[in-house]
Design a protein around this motif. Structure first.
Motif, mmCIF file in Angstrom:
data_model
loop_
_atom_site.group_PDB
_atom_site.id
_atom_site.type_symbol
_atom_site.label_atom_id
_atom_site.label_comp_id
_atom_site.label_asym_id
_atom_site.label_seq_id
_atom_site.Cartn_x
_atom_site.Cartn_y
_atom_site.Cartn_z
ATOM 1 N N ASP A 54 12.460 -3.455 11.938
ATOM 2 C CA ASP A 54 12.303 -2.643 10.741
ATOM 3 C C ASP A 54 13.139 -1.361 10.836
ATOM 4 O O ASP A 54 13.492 -0.906 11.925
ATOM 5 C CB ASP A 54 10.826 -2.280 10.553
ATOM 6 C CG ASP A 54 10.541 -1.707 9.179
ATOM 7 O OD1 ASP A 54 10.146 -2.488 8.302
ATOM 8 O OD2 ASP A 54 10.723 -0.485 8.978
ATOM 9 N N TYR B 36 9.899 -8.299 12.498
ATOM 10 C CA TYR B 36 9.500 -9.392 11.604
ATOM 11 C C TYR B 36 10.044 -10.714 12.132
ATOM 12 O O TYR B 36 11.159 -10.773 12.667
ATOM 13 C CB TYR B 36 10.034 -9.137 10.190
ATOM 14 C CG TYR B 36 9.598 -7.808 9.638
ATOM 15 C CD1 TYR B 36 8.313 -7.621 9.141
ATOM 16 C CD2 TYR B 36 10.466 -6.713 9.640
ATOM 17 C CE1 TYR B 36 7.903 -6.391 8.639
ATOM 18 C CE2 TYR B 36 10.064 -5.483 9.145
ATOM 19 C CZ TYR B 36 8.786 -5.332 8.652
ATOM 20 O OH TYR B 36 8.382 -4.107 8.183
ATOM 21 N N ALA C 149 4.670 -10.052 11.389
ATOM 22 C CA ALA C 149 5.284 -8.923 12.078
ATOM 23 C C ALA C 149 4.453 -8.496 13.278
ATOM 24 O O ALA C 149 3.236 -8.702 13.313
ATOM 25 C CB ALA C 149 5.455 -7.748 11.123
ATOM 26 N N ILE D 18 16.292 -13.662 8.380
ATOM 27 C CA ILE D 18 15.479 -12.503 8.011
ATOM 28 C C ILE D 18 16.220 -11.256 8.473
ATOM 29 O O ILE D 18 16.701 -11.195 9.602
ATOM 30 C CB ILE D 18 14.090 -12.542 8.683
ATOM 31 C CG1 ILE D 18 13.336 -13.814 8.292
ATOM 32 C CG2 ILE D 18 13.279 -11.307 8.312
ATOM 33 C CD1 ILE D 18 12.046 -14.011 9.073
ATOM 34 N N GLN D 19 16.335 -10.280 7.592
ATOM 35 C CA GLN D 19 16.944 -9.007 7.969
ATOM 36 C C GLN D 19 16.182 -7.875 7.298
ATOM 37 O O GLN D 19 15.336 -8.105 6.423
ATOM 38 C CB GLN D 19 18.420 -8.964 7.579
ATOM 39 C CG GLN D 19 18.687 -9.172 6.100
ATOM 40 C CD GLN D 19 20.171 -9.303 5.783
ATOM 41 O OE1 GLN D 19 20.950 -8.378 6.001
ATOM 42 N NE2 GLN D 19 20.556 -10.465 5.286
ATOM 43 N N THR D 20 16.476 -6.651 7.696
ATOM 44 C CA THR D 20 15.801 -5.490 7.143
ATOM 45 C C THR D 20 16.818 -4.495 6.612
ATOM 46 O O THR D 20 18.019 -4.594 6.882
ATOM 47 C CB THR D 20 14.955 -4.778 8.216
ATOM 48 O OG1 THR D 20 15.807 -4.385 9.292
ATOM 49 C CG2 THR D 20 13.860 -5.698 8.738
ATOM 50 N N GLU E 114 11.497 -2.578 3.967
ATOM 51 C CA GLU E 114 12.221 -3.416 3.001
ATOM 52 C C GLU E 114 12.866 -4.582 3.741
ATOM 53 O O GLU E 114 13.679 -4.388 4.646
ATOM 54 C CB GLU E 114 13.276 -2.608 2.259
ATOM 55 C CG GLU E 114 13.917 -3.368 1.103
ATOM 56 C CD GLU E 114 14.705 -2.453 0.186
ATOM 57 O OE1 GLU E 114 14.447 -2.457 -1.028
ATOM 58 O OE2 GLU E 114 15.589 -1.719 0.676
ATOM 59 N N ILE E 115 12.513 -5.801 3.345
ATOM 60 C CA ILE E 115 12.954 -7.021 4.020
ATOM 61 C C ILE E 115 13.797 -7.848 3.067
ATOM 62 O O ILE E 115 13.488 -7.957 1.871
ATOM 63 C CB ILE E 115 11.738 -7.856 4.480
ATOM 64 C CG1 ILE E 115 10.827 -7.025 5.394
ATOM 65 C CG2 ILE E 115 12.189 -9.126 5.195
ATOM 66 C CD1 ILE E 115 9.462 -7.660 5.623
ATOM 67 N N PHE F 105 15.538 -11.816 2.933
ATOM 68 C CA PHE F 105 15.573 -13.109 3.615
ATOM 69 C C PHE F 105 16.145 -14.168 2.683
ATOM 70 O O PHE F 105 16.432 -13.879 1.512
ATOM 71 C CB PHE F 105 14.180 -13.508 4.114
ATOM 72 C CG PHE F 105 13.154 -13.741 3.036
ATOM 73 C CD1 PHE F 105 12.859 -15.030 2.608
ATOM 74 C CD2 PHE F 105 12.467 -12.683 2.461
ATOM 75 C CE1 PHE F 105 11.905 -15.266 1.625
ATOM 76 C CE2 PHE F 105 11.509 -12.889 1.480
ATOM 77 C CZ PHE F 105 11.232 -14.189 1.059
ATOM 78 N N THR G 232 13.824 -10.777 -1.553
ATOM 79 C CA THR G 232 13.395 -9.533 -0.925
ATOM 80 C C THR G 232 11.891 -9.383 -1.079
ATOM 81 O O THR G 232 11.291 -9.912 -2.028
ATOM 82 C CB THR G 232 14.126 -8.315 -1.524
ATOM 83 O OG1 THR G 232 13.763 -7.140 -0.798
ATOM 84 C CG2 THR G 232 13.790 -8.114 -2.989
ATOM 85 N N ALA H 70 7.124 -4.873 3.295
ATOM 86 C CA ALA H 70 6.414 -5.205 4.525
ATOM 87 C C ALA H 70 4.926 -5.468 4.308
ATOM 88 O O ALA H 70 4.288 -6.129 5.129
ATOM 89 C CB ALA H 70 6.595 -4.086 5.551
#
Length: 447
Positions: A171, A178, A214, A235-237, A244-245, A247, A261, A264
């Motif tokens: 994060d 995550y 997470a 998956i990225q942040t 804010e995620i 994927f 998006t 969390a």
């Protein structure tokens, strides 16, 4: 007696080779691009099976002096190379699985590690591990390494029922990591009556459900984030906006709706860029505090004029994705190129596109909003000035036969780009870690 001594020596040698802090000879060399003249700094230059971290994730340590990468020099371990000196140091011990996560604020590295006895058929849970990189570098340089436990801390272990694994993303607050969960756990968190998506495309992927959970890397606490009715891929942040995620819906190619998006706490789930059936969207990467870059592919010939493309052409070589089963997407009948979506306004712009060939494929950009960068099927690297939309062929000759794609990633300060390249490899496959500078004349531009 001799056999016992030989066995003991072998075990000691194996242990020494696997140790955190192990150092390797520097291989740094500068090569001029044969076409563009751009000076390419190869931080590794021997055929040892190097590969960079995927372009959705950070590559540089917090002090901007080291890049983390993978290599057969120490198989299934993480390594670091110093950008100035070329020093190479092993920075993990005991293996890892999934994605390497390099913290931006602290000199730390995070990754997942399967528990002993874990298999794909019978997962036994995973640990999330933190590495104190500053301590590893200092002790390695001094030649006074301690046991791995002095540098690696187990943040926590995931419950078996989560079936955790795959991608992991740190994060923006660097307190939470995550990760994906298994289908059974994901199904438990879906609303009753949710229609599951079937597989999509010729690779028979994409079917749901899937989910994201997470772990707090300080306390080991676990929380559930969201379930969706399709297969989750990367998956990225957002490194600048905690919680804010981003994927993707993974099919191995074109997805019905690629980018997503969510927050969390599980709220705000939505498509990041709502795509049409004719759009082949892929390789999204968060590039600024408000923006994600992605590709709208223009790699497929228009069917009416594609008499030379046989039905069922396999996904292989330099031009994947030609099968008719992917549907009507990916041609240039509609706008294509390196696209950028604003998370707040939801506006989309096309930063640029190659005039021919596959079009841009993997993309990145600078955090200050000045530059965008992408590669194509031929492994060419293009730089785009986002203010003027000028596009420059920055580097070529990275060999379509390479074991993987260049996956360009812009440095945090926006002055250079990391790729993986087979330019120096005699077999045309083995890759090395390479740095490409943004031209000095471009860096001096005023707007």
């Amino acid at each position: 007696m001799k056999q016992a001594l030989l066995l003991a020596f072998t075990l000691l040698a194996t242990t020494a080779q696997a140790q955190i802090g192990r150092r390797f000879p520097a291989e740094k060399k500068v090569v001029k691009d044969p076409v563009t003249g751009t000076p390419l700094t190869f931080l590794t230059s021997t055929p040892a099976g190097d590969s960079k971290i995927y372009q959705t994730h950070n590559q540089w340590t917090a002090d901007l002096q080291w890049l983390i990468f993978r290599s057969n020099r120490a198989k299934n371990e993480a390594l670091a190379v110093n950008e100035k000196t070329g020093e190479i140091v092993q920075v993990s011990e005991g293996g890892y699985t999934g994605m390497l996560n390099v913290a931006r604020k602290a000199m730390k590295l995070y990754f997942m590690r399967d528990l002993p006895g874990s298999t794909k058929e019978q997962p036994a849970g995973v640990q999330i591990v933190e590495v104190d990189l500053a301590k590893v570098f200092a002790d390695s340089k001094a030649g006074k390494m301690q046991p791995a436990s002095a540098y690696q801390r187990i943040c926590g272990t995931t419950p078996l029922e989560l079936q955790a694994g795959g991608d992991m993303a740190l994060d923006g607050d660097e307190n939470w990591a995550y990760f994906r969960v298994g289908k059974e756990e994901a199904a438990r968190h879906l609303a009753p009556g949710t229609k599951l998506e079937p597989e999509f495309g010729p690779r028979h992927m994409g079917a749901g459900p899937a989910g994201i959970a997470a772990m707090n890397v300080r306390t080991g606490a676990i929380k559930y984030v969201v379930s969706v009715p399709f297969q989750i891929g990367h998956i990225q942040t957002n490194p600048w906006v905690p919680g804010e995620i981003v994927f993707c819906w993974e099919t191995g190619g074109k997805s019905p709706q690629r980018t997503w998006t969510v927050q969390a706490d599980g709220t705000g789930l939505r498509p990041l860029y709502p795509e049409a059936e004719y759009e082949w969207v892929t390789h999204e990467a968060v590039i600024t505090k408000d923006e994600t870059a992605f590709t709208i592919m223009g790699h497929r010939p228009i069917p009416a004029v594609a008499k030379d493309v046989a039905p069922g052409t396999p996904v292989a070589g330099a031009n994947p994705g030609q099968e008719a089963a992917w549907g009507p997407s990916g041609t240039r009948e509609k706008p294509t190129g390196l696209a950028i979506v604003n998370h707040r306004t939801r506006e989309v712009t096309i930063a640029g596109q190659t005039p021919s060939g596959s079009g841009l494929w993997h993309v990145s950009g600078s955090a200050d909003g000045r530059w965008a960068v992408g590669d194509d099927f031929a492994r060419n690297i293009y730089l785009i000035d986002r203010h003027s939309h000028e596009m420059l062929l920055l580097s070529t000759g990275h060999k379509p036969t390479a074991a993987d794609h260049p996956h360009p990633t812009m440095s945090p300060d926006g002055t250079r780009i990391e790729i993986q390249s087979a330019m120096l490899s005699a077999d045309g496959k083995s890759m090395n870690i390479c740095i490409i500078p943004v031209p000095a004349a471009w860096l001096k531009r005023k707007y």
